[in-house]
Design an enzyme around this catalytic site. Structure first.
Site, PDB file in Angstrom:
ATOM      1  N   GLY A 168       1.033  -1.248  -0.109  1.00 28.84           N
ATOM      2  CA  GLY A 168       0.012   0.113  -0.083  1.00 28.84           C
ATOM      3  C   GLY A 168       1.012   1.178  -0.185  1.00 28.84           C
ATOM      4  N   ARG A 169       0.344   2.292   0.621  1.00 35.15           N
ATOM      5  CA  ARG A 169       1.191   3.591   0.577  1.00 35.15           C
ATOM      6  C   ARG A 169       2.410   3.495   1.189  1.00 35.15           C
ATOM      7  NH1 ARG A 169      -4.161   5.713   1.719  1.00 35.15           N
ATOM      8  NH2 ARG A 169      -4.888   7.433   0.347  1.00 35.15           N
ATOM      9  N   ILE A 170       2.428   2.967   2.540  1.00 29.19           N
ATOM     10  CA  ILE A 170       3.621   2.713   3.154  1.00 29.19           C
ATOM     11  C   ILE A 170       4.674   1.730   2.513  1.00 29.19           C
ATOM     12  CG2 ILE A 170       4.538   1.838   5.646  1.00 29.19           C
ATOM     13  CD1 ILE A 170       1.724   2.801   6.828  1.00 29.19           C
ATOM     14  N   ARG A 190      -2.296  -8.008  -2.108  1.00 31.66           N
ATOM     15  CA  ARG A 190      -3.379  -8.482  -2.565  1.00 31.66           C
ATOM     16  C   ARG A 190      -3.886  -8.495  -3.942  1.00 31.66           C
ATOM     17  NH1 ARG A 190      -7.786  -5.870   0.887  1.00 31.66           N
ATOM     18  NH2 ARG A 190      -6.186  -4.332   0.696  1.00 31.66           N
ATOM     19  N   ARG A 252       1.314  -4.316  12.501  1.00 30.60           N
ATOM     20  CA  ARG A 252       0.404  -4.547  13.803  1.00 30.60           C
ATOM     21  C   ARG A 252       1.285  -5.907  14.332  1.00 30.60           C
ATOM     22  NH1 ARG A 252      -0.870   0.038  13.595  1.00 30.60           N
ATOM     23  NH2 ARG A 252      -2.852   0.703  13.765  1.00 30.60           N
ATOM     24  N   GLU A 281       0.960  -4.329  23.545  1.00 30.38           N
ATOM     25  CA  GLU A 281       2.029  -3.188  23.901  1.00 30.38           C
ATOM     26  C   GLU A 281       1.536  -2.313  25.061  1.00 30.38           C
ATOM     27  OE1 GLU A 281       1.418  -0.930  20.006  1.00 30.38           O
ATOM     28  OE2 GLU A 281       2.360  -2.472  18.815  1.00 30.38           O
ATOM     29  N   HIS A 300       6.026   1.032  18.993  1.00 34.23           N
ATOM     30  CA  HIS A 300       5.083   1.704  18.116  1.00 34.23           C
ATOM     31  C   HIS A 300       5.061   3.072  17.766  1.00 34.23           C
ATOM     32  CE1 HIS A 300       0.742   0.851  16.842  1.00 34.23           C
ATOM     33  NE2 HIS A 300       1.273   1.428  15.875  1.00 34.23           N
ATOM     34  N   ILE A 301       6.354   3.604  17.264  1.00 32.83           N
ATOM     35  CA  ILE A 301       6.645   4.828  17.070  1.00 32.83           C
ATOM     36  C   ILE A 301       6.739   5.161  15.526  1.00 32.83           C
ATOM     37  CG2 ILE A 301       7.540   5.683  19.309  1.00 32.83           C
ATOM     38  CD1 ILE A 301      10.398   4.913  18.252  1.00 32.83           C
ATOM     39  N   GLY A 302       6.242   4.259  14.788  1.00 35.94           N
ATOM     40  CA  GLY A 302       6.323   4.453  13.320  1.00 35.94           C
ATOM     41  C   GLY A 302       5.949   5.987  12.748  1.00 35.94           C
TER      42      GLY A 302
HETATM   43  O1  LIG Z   1      -2.184   3.110  12.284  1.00 35.28           O
HETATM   44  C1  LIG Z   1      -1.385   3.757  12.144  1.00 35.28           C
HETATM   45  O2  LIG Z   1      -1.087   4.659  11.112  1.00 35.28           O
HETATM   46  C2  LIG Z   1      -0.185   3.906  12.958  1.00 35.28           C
HETATM   47  O3  LIG Z   1      -0.038   2.346  13.808  1.00 35.28           O
HETATM   48  C3  LIG Z   1      -0.316   5.038  14.264  1.00 35.28           C
HETATM   49  O4  LIG Z   1       0.783   5.345  14.734  1.00 35.28           O
END
Ligand SMILES: O=C(O)[C@H](O)CO
Length: 336
Positions: A168-170, A190, A252, A281, A300-302
């Protein structure tokens, strides 16, 4: 799409927005909450609980951060004027979209605000795992100066194969970055991306996840959590990976069977893992994953950058205001 800031609304009677907390460790971002406050009257869950009858009809939106406040049927029944749930971040696994739709409540998220920062984090974790940055730090500050960097070796990233699961985007932004590191890029998704999009980043599509796992030196999970992706990487999948391979997770925690991962790291079925996400977490302080040397963990600091958060708040204000004004909602999440 960047959502530009809107003009502040004046007056005392601002539309109410329910938020989890404004103070304490779980407070919504200090410093950025001002953006919401310019436009809305913020009502905390605690205030609402103390005065449901009076405050309920004044709440037109809920702002969700880190999955809080949790929204269930009971809460929705207490919010008769609710129009929109505005969720910070891209993930939607904390929301029951069908339930919200049944109450006629719209949903918006902020995918654009998290894309770049989360992809950066993926690369940071990949590099940290490959070059053993955390262990290097420990060695650099250790009293044992005799062995300062003797026999110190990591894995080269240049020329290595990166398998991106979730394009996806990321995932796509990760591919752009990995290309600059001269990595070979495989991806599984997918839906296959357009040929031109693949060519721009030099990515090759793997229809079968197994093929990607078998060929990659680094496997990066950049997909969202759904009933279909839960536990996607289990014992079998880890065994398909090379013993020298590293797993990076910026999606996740529940995408991975964590017990299987623990075993794979302990028995060197794979070389290392770097995780921004786990379950739960945070992990309990006595969790065996915390004791491993071949793991890099972040909390969880993405998406946690000042710029990203600012953009997130602007985008949420924009979506809530559009919804309350009866206009098309930027970043609206549509029920599939
Ligand atoms: O869902 C998201 O984009 C991240 O987990 C929130 O920081």
């Amino acid at each position: 799409m960047h959502c530009p800031p809107t003009k502040a609304m004046g007056g005392q009677d601002l539309p109410g927005v329910l938020v989890s907390a404004l103070e304490g460790p779980t407070a919504v971002f200090e410093g950025h909450v001002g953006d919401l406050q310019k436009h809305f009257r913020l009502i905390t869950v605690q205030e609402f609980m103390g005065n449901k009858t009076q405050l309920g009809p004044k709440i037109h939106a809920v702002y969700i951060w880190g999955g809080k406040p949790a929204i269930d049927r009971e809460l929705l029944q207490g919010l008769p004027a609710l129009k929109i749930v505005a969720s910070g971040g891209a993930g939607l696994d904390h929301l029951d979209l069908k339930l919200l739709a049944s109450f006629g409540v719209k949903v918006a998220n902020t995918p654009c605000a998290v894309t770049g920062p989360t992809a950066d984090m993926g690369m940071a974790l990949l590099l940290a795992a490959a070059r053993r940055v955390l262990e290097g730090h420990q060695l650099a500050i250790s009293p044992d100066t005799e062995n300062f960097s003797i026999n110190w070796m990591g894995q080269e990233v240049t020329g290595a194969t990166l398998g991106i699961v979730g394009m996806g985007r990321i995932g796509y932004k990760v591919a752009q970055r990995a290309r600059a590191f001269e990595m070979k890029i495989l991806y599984h998704n997918r839906k296959r991306r357009k040929l031109e999009e693949e060519e721009v980043v030099g990515a090759t599509y793997c229809e079968r996840l197994d093929d990607l796992l078998q060929q990659s030196d680094f496997v990066m999970l950049a997909l969202s959590l759904t009933p279909q992706t839960r536990g996607l990487i289990g014992r079998r999948e880890l065994r398909l990976m090379k013993p020298t391979a590293m797993l990076i997770n910026i999606g996740r925690g529940l995408l991975v069977d964590q017990d299987a991962l623990l075993e794979a790291l302990q028995t060197e079925i794979i070389k290392a893992a770097a995780l921004d996400v786990t379950y739960p977490e945070p992990l309990p302080r006595d969790h065996p994953l915390l004791k491993l040397k071949n793991i890099t963990l972040t909390p969880h600091i993405g998406s946690a950058t000042h710029q990203g958060r600012q953009q997130m708040m602007e985008s949420l204000v924009e979506s809530i205001r559009a919804c309350l004004d009866g206009l098309p909602i930027p970043n609206e999440v549509l029920l599939k």
